[in-house]
Design an enzyme around this catalytic site. Sequence first.
Site, PDB file in Angstrom:
ATOM      1  N   GLY A  13       0.816  -1.223   0.000  1.00 60.92           N
ATOM      2  CA  GLY A  13       0.000   0.000   0.000  1.00 60.92           C
ATOM      3  C   GLY A  13       0.842   1.262   0.000  1.00 60.92           C
ATOM      4  CB  ALA A  14       4.218   1.873  -0.702  1.00 64.54           C
ATOM      5  NE  ARG A  16      -4.149   7.361  -0.468  1.00 65.87           N
ATOM      6  CZ  ARG A  16      -5.459   7.357  -0.665  1.00 65.87           C
ATOM      7  NH1 ARG A  16      -5.950   7.739  -1.831  1.00 65.87           N
ATOM      8  NH2 ARG A  16      -6.291   6.979   0.292  1.00 65.87           N
ATOM      9  CG  ASN A  64      -7.139  -7.029  -2.688  1.00 62.92           C
ATOM     10  OD1 ASN A  64      -6.773  -6.555  -1.614  1.00 62.92           O
ATOM     11  ND2 ASN A  64      -8.365  -7.456  -2.902  1.00 62.92           N
ATOM     12  CG  ASN A  91       1.521   1.359   4.902  1.00 70.82           C
ATOM     13  OD1 ASN A  91       1.465   2.107   5.875  1.00 70.82           O
ATOM     14  ND2 ASN A  91       1.025   1.703   3.709  1.00 70.82           N
ATOM     15  CB  SER A 143      -3.884   2.544  14.575  1.00 71.15           C
ATOM     16  OG  SER A 143      -4.554   3.674  15.106  1.00 71.15           O
ATOM     17  CE1 TYR A 156      -7.532   1.895  10.266  1.00 70.64           C
ATOM     18  CE2 TYR A 156      -7.416   2.785  12.489  1.00 70.64           C
ATOM     19  CZ  TYR A 156      -6.881   2.648  11.221  1.00 70.64           C
ATOM     20  OH  TYR A 156      -5.679   3.261  10.922  1.00 70.64           O
ATOM     21  CB  ALA A 158     -11.190  -5.472  15.989  1.00 71.68           C
ATOM     22  CE  LYS A 160      -4.558  -0.131  11.002  1.00 71.91           C
ATOM     23  NZ  LYS A 160      -3.543  -0.505  10.007  1.00 71.91           N
TER      24      LYS A 160
HETATM   25  P1  NAI Z   1      -3.872   6.149   2.773  1.00 71.53           P
HETATM   26  O1  NAI Z   1      -5.314   5.844   2.562  1.00 71.53           O
HETATM   27  O2  NAI Z   1      -3.372   7.513   2.481  1.00 71.53           O
HETATM   28  O3  NAI Z   1      -2.960   5.113   1.977  1.00 71.53           O
HETATM   29  C1  NAI Z   1      -3.216   3.727   2.027  1.00 71.53           C
HETATM   30  C2  NAI Z   1      -2.686   3.075   0.762  1.00 71.53           C
HETATM   31  O4  NAI Z   1      -3.017   1.686   0.831  1.00 71.53           O
HETATM   32  C3  NAI Z   1      -3.334   3.636  -0.515  1.00 71.53           C
HETATM   33  O5  NAI Z   1      -2.342   3.866  -1.487  1.00 71.53           O
HETATM   34  C4  NAI Z   1      -4.298   2.532  -0.921  1.00 71.53           C
HETATM   35  O6  NAI Z   1      -4.548   2.459  -2.318  1.00 71.53           O
HETATM   36  C5  NAI Z   1      -3.563   1.288  -0.423  1.00 71.53           C
HETATM   37  N1  NAI Z   1      -4.471   0.154  -0.251  1.00 71.53           N
HETATM   38  C6  NAI Z   1      -5.742   0.163   0.239  1.00 71.53           C
HETATM   39  N2  NAI Z   1      -6.274  -1.061   0.183  1.00 71.53           N
HETATM   40  C7  NAI Z   1      -5.315  -1.877  -0.348  1.00 71.53           C
HETATM   41  C8  NAI Z   1      -5.272  -3.259  -0.654  1.00 71.53           C
HETATM   42  N3  NAI Z   1      -6.318  -4.057  -0.436  1.00 71.53           N
HETATM   43  N4  NAI Z   1      -4.132  -3.759  -1.207  1.00 71.53           N
HETATM   44  C9  NAI Z   1      -3.071  -2.966  -1.451  1.00 71.53           C
HETATM   45  N5  NAI Z   1      -3.064  -1.648  -1.180  1.00 71.53           N
HETATM   46  C10 NAI Z   1      -4.170  -1.111  -0.634  1.00 71.53           C
HETATM   47  O7  NAI Z   1      -3.590   5.746   4.301  1.00 71.53           O
HETATM   48  P2  NAI Z   1      -2.399   6.171   5.287  1.00 71.53           P
HETATM   49  O8  NAI Z   1      -2.901   7.218   6.183  1.00 71.53           O
HETATM   50  O9  NAI Z   1      -1.154   6.364   4.535  1.00 71.53           O
HETATM   51  O10 NAI Z   1      -2.304   4.842   6.187  1.00 71.53           O
HETATM   52  C11 NAI Z   1      -1.327   3.830   5.967  1.00 71.53           C
HETATM   53  C12 NAI Z   1      -1.401   2.841   7.118  1.00 71.53           C
HETATM   54  O11 NAI Z   1      -1.185   3.509   8.354  1.00 71.53           O
HETATM   55  C13 NAI Z   1      -2.777   2.157   7.235  1.00 71.53           C
HETATM   56  O12 NAI Z   1      -2.602   0.818   7.646  1.00 71.53           O
HETATM   57  C14 NAI Z   1      -3.441   2.962   8.325  1.00 71.53           C
HETATM   58  O13 NAI Z   1      -4.443   2.232   8.970  1.00 71.53           O
HETATM   59  C15 NAI Z   1      -2.270   3.248   9.240  1.00 71.53           C
HETATM   60  N6  NAI Z   1      -2.473   4.377  10.125  1.00 71.53           N
HETATM   61  C16 NAI Z   1      -2.729   5.633   9.637  1.00 71.53           C
HETATM   62  C17 NAI Z   1      -2.912   6.673  10.516  1.00 71.53           C
HETATM   63  C18 NAI Z   1      -3.186   8.063  10.063  1.00 71.53           C
HETATM   64  O14 NAI Z   1      -3.459   8.909  10.921  1.00 71.53           O
HETATM   65  N7  NAI Z   1      -3.131   8.376   8.771  1.00 71.53           N
HETATM   66  C19 NAI Z   1      -2.856   6.469  11.972  1.00 71.53           C
HETATM   67  C20 NAI Z   1      -2.563   5.124  12.364  1.00 71.53           C
HETATM   68  C21 NAI Z   1      -2.383   4.124  11.464  1.00 71.53           C
END
Ligand code: NAI
Length: 248
Positions: A13-14, A16, A64, A91, A143, A156, A158, A160
Site C-alpha cells: 500500500g505504498a 501514497r 490486493n 502497511n 494504530s 478498524y 480490532a 489494529k
Molecule cells: P492512505 O489511505 O493515504 O494510503 C493507504 C494506501 O493503501 C493507498 O495507497 C491505498 O490504495 C492502499 N491500499 C488500500 N487497500 C489496499 C489493498 N487491499 N491492497 C493494497 N493496497 C491497498 O492511508 P495512510 O494514512 O497512509 O495509512 C497507511 C497505514 O497507516 C494504514 O494501515 C493505516 O491504517 C495506518 N495508520 C494511519 C494513521 C493516520 O493517521 N493516517 C494512523 C494510524 C495508522
Amino acid sequence: MGLLTGKVALVTGAARGIGRAIALEMAKEGADVAFTDLAVDENAQKTEKDIAALGVRGKAYASNAASFDEAHKVVDEVVSDFGRVDVLVNNAGITKDGLIMRMSEAQWDAVINVNLKSAFNYIHAVTPVMMRQKSGSIINMSSVVGVSGNASQVNYSASKAGMIGLAKSTAKELGSRGIRANAIAPGFIMTEMTDALSDEVKSAWAAQIPLRRGGTPEDVAKAAVFLASDMASYVSGQTLHVCGGMNT
Ligand code: NAI
C-alpha cells in the site's frame, strides 16, 4: 553507507501516504524497494520514479493485499526480481467507520481483510524466504486506536489490535530463525486517510496531542527505518508508538 544499504524492502500500500513515505525513507537509506498497491496508477508510478531518483531500485506491483494468492504471487515476483526480502512492511489499510449497531457485515469484513488478513498473507509468504536468509525484519502498521479503542471504529481498532498480536506471536515463533517482528502504532498522521475527517474531529484529536501537531508520514517512516535496520537488531515483539505523546 545508509542504514539499509544492501537490503531489499517490500512495502504494501505504498502508492501514497505513510507507505510512500516509508518506501522513500528506506530508499534514502540505501534499500532497494519493492512495493504494492491496488493498481500501478499515477501515484504508484510517481513513487516508483522517486525511489529510482534516489539511486536504488524501485518497483511497483499491482496487487490486493487482502488476497492470499496475490500476496504469494507478489513475494515470488519480488524474490525473482530482487533476489531476497529483508524487510516486510505490512502497511496497506482502510477505514470503514460506523457505530457498531449500524455497521454492516461487509464493513467489518473489508476492514479485517485489508488491514489484518493482508499481514498474515504477506508474513506467510515471506517466512520461507527470510528463514532461508536466516534474517528479516517484519513491521506491522498498527494504530494507537488498536491499543486504546475508538468509538465508531470497532472494525478498524480490532484489526489494529490484531496487528500487534500478530507481530508479537510472529516474533516469538520466528525469533530463533533470526527474524524480528514489531508493530508501529501511529497516532494522528496527516494523510488522505485523515483528510477525510471533519474539522471538528481533527481539532478533537489535536487537543489530545502533547506535541500539539499531527504527525507527518515521514515521522512514521523514520520509525520504520529504525525497526528495519540493524540499529534495532535486539528489538522484537514490540510496539513503537509514534503519536506525539498521546495518552493511549
Ligand atoms: P492512505 O489511505 O493515504 O494510503 C493507504 C494506501 O493503501 C493507498 O495507497 C491505498 O490504495 C492502499 N491500499 C488500500 N487497500 C489496499 C489493498 N487491499 N491492497 C493494497 N493496497 C491497498 O492511508 P495512510 O494514512 O497512509 O495509512 C497507511 C497505514 O497507516 C494504514 O494501515 C493505516 O491504517 C495506518 N495508520 C494511519 C494513521 C493516520 O493517521 N493516517 C494512523 C494510524 C495508522
